[in-house]
Write an enzyme that holds these catalytic residues in place. Sequence first.
Site, PDB file in Angstrom:
ATOM      1  CD1 TRP A 215      -5.476   1.800  -5.889  1.00 38.40           C
ATOM      2  CD2 TRP A 215      -5.527   3.180  -3.133  1.00 38.40           C
ATOM      3  NE1 TRP A 215      -4.254   1.502  -4.361  1.00 38.40           N
ATOM      4  CE2 TRP A 215      -4.325   1.765  -3.607  1.00 38.40           C
ATOM      5  CE3 TRP A 215      -6.034   4.084  -2.240  1.00 38.40           C
ATOM      6  CZ2 TRP A 215      -3.604   2.414  -1.954  1.00 38.40           C
ATOM      7  CZ3 TRP A 215      -5.491   4.350  -1.298  1.00 38.40           C
ATOM      8  CH2 TRP A 215      -4.082   3.547  -1.458  1.00 38.40           C
TER       9      TRP A 215
ATOM     10  CD  GLU B 178      12.916   2.616 -10.419  1.00 40.12           C
ATOM     11  OE1 GLU B 178      12.536   2.566  -9.080  1.00 40.12           O
ATOM     12  OE2 GLU B 178      12.206   2.449 -11.284  1.00 40.12           O
TER      13      GLU B 178
END
Length: 614
Positions: free
Chosen positions: A75, A484
């Site tokens: 990453w 969420e």
Amino acid sequence: MCGIVGYVGERSALDVVMGGLRRLEYRGYDSGGVALINDGKITSAKKAGKLVNLDKELQAHPLPLSHTGIGHTRWATHGAPNDRNAHPHLDADGRIAVVHNGIIENFAELRAKLEAAGHEMLSDTDTETVAHLLHDELLHTPDLSDAVRAVCLQLEGAFTLVIADANHPDVVVGARRNSPLVVGRGKGENFLGSDVSAFIDYTRDAIELGQDQVVTITPEDIVVTDFHGNQVETRDYHVDWDVSAAEKGGYDWFMLKEIAEQPQAVADTLLGRYSAEGSLQLDEMRLSDEELREVDKIIVIACGTAMYAGLVAKYAIEHWTRIPCEVELASEFRYRDPIIDRSTLVVAISQSGETMDTLMAVRYAREQHARVLSICNTNGSTIPRESDAVIYTHAGPEVAVASTKGFLSQIVACYLLGLYLAQVRGMKYGDEIARIMTQLEQLPEAIQRMLDEGEHVRELARELSASKSILFLGRHAGYPVALEGALKLKELAYIHAEGFAAGELKHGPIALIEDGLPVFVVVPPKGRDQLRDKVVSNIQEVRARGALTIVLAEDDDEEVAKYADRLIRLPKVPTLFQPLVATVPLQIFACEFAAELGHDVDQPRNLAKSVTVE
Ligand code: M6R
């Protein structure tokens, strides 16, 4: 952030390392690479993009058989995600290969010194400096582990390093500061990995590696020292899940499998917490009841989805314990000079146990003498190790980048904490706790029902998949559910999605409403009439302005059905527990929406599962 593997033993190192990288790919997928030792030389391959590109490269240009190897899935932090910046990085002689997770904060200074001394850098990474520093160190230090320790003492920041040296063909050395590294103990072989899934195919016996430690593995031996070479005691543990838990098991995506595992994750997190004598027991609680009675403030720190679990927890903890509870983004916490002391209980929530923002907040809290309890899903990870107490969630490995079963099990662990505090502080009688525990134990069944009715939600996702913006509204414990729902959609579908407290809409966001805009609304249970009625009014307000309302409401809430363009029925559960059922359709919606758009559901762009940089 970045997955790392190391292997020494009898097997094909390439097979072991590539298998480990596939399991760790969730940690980052900007590039992949391997380095092997063969016949006194390093051979390596690396490729930008997902591991499938590295697979193709290895098929086109096979590497010779080797029994010692290291690998990396990246990453990107320093340097673009291209072949050149992919790990492993080699020294000028091609003798040393290094893979790294983290950020070496003083790399610019180190690089300048190395370049001034004549080293030529081939990449833009901070990692490459380590290979060159090791090269110089090995000119006068014959032992690889000594050289690694000497280099580590020069590095600042966060790093896990795994190193292979062509002159030491049966050795792999690892080092860690702040970023994770675990050791897998085999028979005639040993492993290193960012987490145990890297070697779960071969062994379930692992060793925790502590802060500022160096590990040297050979086929027969594992030696752990601090950065000064002093041997240190290690803690062995056995991984209680097997290889099947880390595989898709017939599902198209890990995320789908993990959504489906939620009834089990919730049941397992509750399992064994309530004794036959009628009291709650949290075995991993290393804080005494006395200390818990002294708590006068709770601060929950976490990131992303885990932080939303904390927002849900606040309602339950304050209601049951009457202790003030704040919830804060871990990345903000230590920069605002928070008021904390010995009587503050800091609750750190982290699925991975490695999130750097949360870890740094934990360290800060402990420096200020607060007591720290973590809620974590990963045995042996850094955050629980550095906490005074831990409640483990038993969700099993979560591989998809988007957290699902992690979220539900974190909420359950927070409920357990709230009830435990209420018990030791005498805020709830035993029979009240027993009643709440019974309600909690019924939740897996209610969650299963949401899964069984998922097709309806999947159809809705396909129907709305051309939408460029979707809003989510909720109040009270429904507010974090709205946040969420929006986060899941943002990270998976890459569209504008926002969650709002429904009452806040009229203070600005209502201007976003236009004809046909999909708006999800979580309606509180009917028992909470005042709250529910307000949300019903909010539905009418957005509908009057042209929104397409998708209403999540209890089974027998007939009145609200009138205002719903689409209706998702929820089983009747207490208000505080509604997030556990209401979140499930939003997860299914985001997953199907993203799949419909052709996105990689498990590995959304720009993201990684464990965020081990600040
Ligand atoms: O491992 P953690 O629970 O500490 O991770 C925290 C966040 O990075 C994580 O929840 C993130 O927001 C998820 N990708 C959301 O689905």
